[in-house]
Motif scaffolding. Structure first.
Motif, PDB file in Angstrom:
ATOM      1  N   HIS A 179       0.841  -1.197   0.000  1.00  0.00           N
ATOM      2  CA  HIS A 179       0.000   0.000   0.000  1.00  0.00           C
ATOM      3  C   HIS A 179       0.878   1.250   0.000  1.00  0.00           C
ATOM      4  O   HIS A 179       2.081   1.184   0.294  1.00  0.00           O
ATOM      5  N   HIS A 200      11.603  -3.694   1.004  1.00  0.00           N
ATOM      6  CA  HIS A 200      10.720  -2.604   0.576  1.00  0.00           C
ATOM      7  C   HIS A 200      11.100  -1.329   1.289  1.00  0.00           C
ATOM      8  O   HIS A 200      11.878  -1.331   2.252  1.00  0.00           O
ATOM      9  N   PRO A 202       9.053   1.746   2.721  1.00  0.00           N
ATOM     10  CA  PRO A 202       7.907   2.604   3.026  1.00  0.00           C
ATOM     11  C   PRO A 202       8.373   4.027   3.314  1.00  0.00           C
ATOM     12  O   PRO A 202       9.506   4.237   3.751  1.00  0.00           O
ATOM     13  N   SER A 203       7.506   4.987   3.041  1.00  0.00           N
ATOM     14  CA  SER A 203       7.805   6.378   3.389  1.00  0.00           C
ATOM     15  C   SER A 203       6.973   6.747   4.596  1.00  0.00           C
ATOM     16  O   SER A 203       5.748   6.698   4.548  1.00  0.00           O
ATOM     17  N   CYS A 204       7.636   7.116   5.651  1.00  0.00           N
ATOM     18  CA  CYS A 204       6.922   7.526   6.853  1.00  0.00           C
ATOM     19  C   CYS A 204       6.683   9.016   6.780  1.00  0.00           C
ATOM     20  O   CYS A 204       7.621   9.791   6.599  1.00  0.00           O
ATOM     21  N   TYR A 207       7.064  10.332  11.392  1.00  0.00           N
ATOM     22  CA  TYR A 207       7.929   9.956  12.505  1.00  0.00           C
ATOM     23  C   TYR A 207       9.317   9.501  12.097  1.00  0.00           C
ATOM     24  O   TYR A 207      10.252   9.614  12.868  1.00  0.00           O
ATOM     25  N   GLY A 208       9.462   8.944  10.910  1.00  0.00           N
ATOM     26  CA  GLY A 208      10.750   8.341  10.609  1.00  0.00           C
ATOM     27  C   GLY A 208      11.346   8.804   9.303  1.00  0.00           C
ATOM     28  O   GLY A 208      10.794   9.601   8.571  1.00  0.00           O
ATOM     29  N   TRP A 213      13.018  -1.968   4.685  1.00  0.00           N
ATOM     30  CA  TRP A 213      12.342  -2.971   5.501  1.00  0.00           C
ATOM     31  C   TRP A 213      12.343  -4.300   4.758  1.00  0.00           C
ATOM     32  O   TRP A 213      12.630  -4.369   3.556  1.00  0.00           O
ATOM     33  N   HIS A 226       6.355  -7.222   8.795  1.00  0.00           N
ATOM     34  CA  HIS A 226       7.240  -6.155   8.329  1.00  0.00           C
ATOM     35  C   HIS A 226       8.263  -5.817   9.407  1.00  0.00           C
ATOM     36  O   HIS A 226       7.895  -5.516  10.545  1.00  0.00           O
TER      37      HIS A 226
ATOM     38  N   GLY B 157       8.035   4.869  12.482  1.00  0.00           N
ATOM     39  CA  GLY B 157       6.748   5.153  11.869  1.00  0.00           C
ATOM     40  C   GLY B 157       5.606   4.484  12.609  1.00  0.00           C
ATOM     41  O   GLY B 157       5.777   3.918  13.693  1.00  0.00           O
ATOM     42  N   ILE B 158       4.420   4.574  12.015  1.00  0.00           N
ATOM     43  CA  ILE B 158       3.212   4.004  12.599  1.00  0.00           C
ATOM     44  C   ILE B 158       2.883   2.726  11.847  1.00  0.00           C
ATOM     45  O   ILE B 158       2.441   2.757  10.696  1.00  0.00           O
ATOM     46  N   CYS B 159       3.150   1.582  12.488  1.00  0.00           N
ATOM     47  CA  CYS B 159       2.773   0.283  11.931  1.00  0.00           C
ATOM     48  C   CYS B 159       1.449  -0.158  12.533  1.00  0.00           C
ATOM     49  O   CYS B 159       1.024   0.345  13.579  1.00  0.00           O
ATOM     50  N   HIS B 179       2.849  -2.169   7.105  1.00  0.00           N
ATOM     51  CA  HIS B 179       4.069  -1.361   7.264  1.00  0.00           C
ATOM     52  C   HIS B 179       3.685   0.102   7.479  1.00  0.00           C
ATOM     53  O   HIS B 179       2.558   0.511   7.237  1.00  0.00           O
ATOM     54  N   PRO B 180       4.645   0.918   7.933  1.00  0.00           N
ATOM     55  CA  PRO B 180       4.342   2.338   8.147  1.00  0.00           C
ATOM     56  C   PRO B 180       4.117   3.067   6.817  1.00  0.00           C
ATOM     57  O   PRO B 180       4.649   2.656   5.801  1.00  0.00           O
ATOM     58  N   ASP B 181       3.343   4.175   6.866  1.00  0.00           N
ATOM     59  CA  ASP B 181       2.480   4.529   7.975  1.00  0.00           C
ATOM     60  C   ASP B 181       1.102   3.947   7.702  1.00  0.00           C
ATOM     61  O   ASP B 181       0.562   4.142   6.602  1.00  0.00           O
ATOM     62  N   ASN B 182       0.519   3.290   8.671  1.00  0.00           N
ATOM     63  CA  ASN B 182      -0.812   2.744   8.501  1.00  0.00           C
ATOM     64  C   ASN B 182      -1.456   2.558   9.878  1.00  0.00           C
ATOM     65  O   ASN B 182      -0.816   2.057  10.802  1.00  0.00           O
TER      66      ASN B 182
END
Lengths: 349, 349
Positions: A179, A200, A202-204, A207-208, A213, A226, B157-159, B179-182
């Motif tokens: 996603h 992978h 992900p773009s936070c 926060y990060g 990952w 993850h 991030g928000i997992c 995975h973040p952000d979700n």
């Protein structure tokens, strides 16, 4: 570190590519996935196009309209509050737009240097998740099937989608496997204890930093567990952003991943990462210096200069054969001995 | 729309909760998942705590240190370039910090109104992905097992992570399923044609608004085929942000989802969404007006006022029984007749 660049670099240039339609010009052919298929080297290249001409008071951005199933050109007024400083993106307060739209084409070669590129798009944007284009394919061969991950970009964010093929002629679409926002997805070429793995990025948003990952899957379609693998390193060449680049390949010592890193000034280099063979979520070693940096003219100058960005590599006879995007403009080829790459690795505590 | 609020609201308040340790004070008990278990109503409540006292020149933020396995208090200097305007978050140029840290506790009730809350944390932060706390659980019962999704927040991030239990006494951890952000992940309570579904809310950092998406799974652990379901609606009550709230429940007409929406002024209301029973990725109808808005004093005033935020609902005998966070401070209970909710729905073209 000895990087042997092909003396015919760039091996594929924008002028080698026929535009997909009248009124479009090819501004880049770069970031290619690579595989061996029936003895040939097959690249899946990213072709970026933009509309030609137009009114200088507006900025033309191309968008794929899924309902009408065609490319439409969107005119963005040159308002002072819009940010046009990055040639790749127009940033408005509410939304970003890409200045070009990308599709994918197959290119085939017997010698790995001279490629015949499909005269028309092989894979084009086809869903509402691809209205800004499809980018940066990676190819993983598992058995006789090739699994292609790519970035699907739209107003809904950056997803990673999956397509499979047995022959690079007919393709099966499998939807979004990650996603938004997520890109730089590389699937490992075999299951480990019955589980598939993928790197992978992900773009936070809050926060990060963008880290690399690892996820796991039973069927390549659905991904979970993850875990964060590595982050950026402040002050080093990969202190700005990182992401997996080539599909990981197996060597005696583990899994070797060639990843890309950029410094805060957006100079993109290639680095190396060694993962445990049985537990690929464990990092054994990482390079401190890049294994390859933009040096040749086609790598330092172009649409977005100072970029070497491989989406694929072949590892054959102790040699890593890198196909890489050069300055978001063209495709270069280089060979590096595995031993040279291994010498850059520093054991992770 | 008749919303029958419990006359004993809020039914659980911060002063009902014993702090997890000396030096911590409970500032909120809210956003509770709900399930029926062995005849009782079980809530899994989010408890937010912050360090007491301290030097007024610094801002104390609590963090879970996974290596040391304990809460440490981090002092953030009150620099002018830091943003303290949101009581929930301290925003610095490089990173955001939460002003409190949350854990989860079980609360049990025979009548659904009077709850006995565990005197100590039931589920606490336990991994590096949970260093900023764990929040907003949703409980889905499938067979005899309860699957709990929750937001795991950290510098990475928000997992969204998954825990399962059969009795709310012992719990099994299943890692990060998104995975973040979700966040705002709600799993449907049964498989449809052998496939499980979940609503989720990825945050797009560059291109889109936070929308509600739907994903599918064979095992509840690995998720794919991500599709966008609905977006925010500019100018309406849910024009700022949306996310799934209660676990979807089955009615004759399809799946009813009670979601939360906020306007740009951060007033959080509850809305309704009807999804196709066999194809839950198809939206049949959506409310134009909220089914519930912050009105009572505990809903308009508190740590973060003007918020009603259910993480769970029971649907029994034609009545939807909502357990909702009120102003990020306390837990309220309200009943709404299903027929009233259905009357708000407008068919989607």
């Amino acid at each position: 570190m000895t990087v042997v660049r092909c003396d015919q670099n760039p091996i594929i240039r924008p002028q080698d590519i026929r535009p997909s339609a009248p009124g479009m010009e090819v501004i880049g052919v770069f970031n290619a996935g690579v595989a061996r298929c029936r003895g040939q080297v097959v690249l899946l290249v990213r072709v970026a196009e933009r509309p030609t001409g137009g009114d200088p008071s507006v900025y033309l951005t191309p968008l794929y309209d899924a309902e009408a199933d065609r490319i439409v050109v969107h005119a963005i007024p040159r308002k002072p509050e819009y940010d046009f400083s990055d040639p790749r993106v127009v940033r408005t307060p509410n939304r970003n737009y890409l200045t070009s739209i990308s599709h994918l084409r197959v290119a085939r070669s017997d010698d790995g240097i001279h490629f015949a590129v499909d005269p028309a798009p092989t894979i084009s944007p086809a869903t509402a998740y691809e209205s800004y284009g499809i980018e940066d394919p990676r190819i993983t061969q598992i058995g006789d099937t090739y699994y292609i991950t790519y970035s699907a970009i739209s107003e809904y964010g950056i997803c990673t989608a999956l397509i499979s093929t047995d022959d690079f002629a007919t393709f099966r679409r499998h939807g979004n496997i990650f996603h938004p926002d997520n890109k730089d997805v590389t699937i490992f070429p075999r299951a480990i204890d019955g589980i598939y793995y993928a790197l992978h990025r992900p773009s936070c948003s809050h926060y990060g930093m963008p880290d690399i990952w690892i996820a796991e899957s039973a069927d390549l379609l659905r991904w979970g567990n993850h875990r964060r693998l590595i982050g950026t390193r402040e002050g080093l060449w990969d202190g700005g952003r990182i992401g997996a680049s080539a599909v990981p390949f197996e060597i005696e010592e583990g899994w070797l991943e060639l990843y890309h890193g950029a410094d805060p000034g957006n100079k993109y280099c290639v680095g190396a990462l060694l993962l445990d063979k049985a537990k690929p979520w464990q990092v054994l070693a990482r390079c401190e210096r890049p294994i390859m940096s933009p040096e040749a003219a086609c790598e330092t100058e172009g649409f977005f200069g100072n970029v070497v960005f491989p989406c694929g590599a072949l590892y054959e006879d102790g040699i890593v054969k890198l196909y890489y995007g050069a300055s978001d403009t063209s495709i270069g080829y280089a060979e590096i001995a595995l031993a040279d790459i291994m010498a850059t690795l520093v054991q992770t505590s």
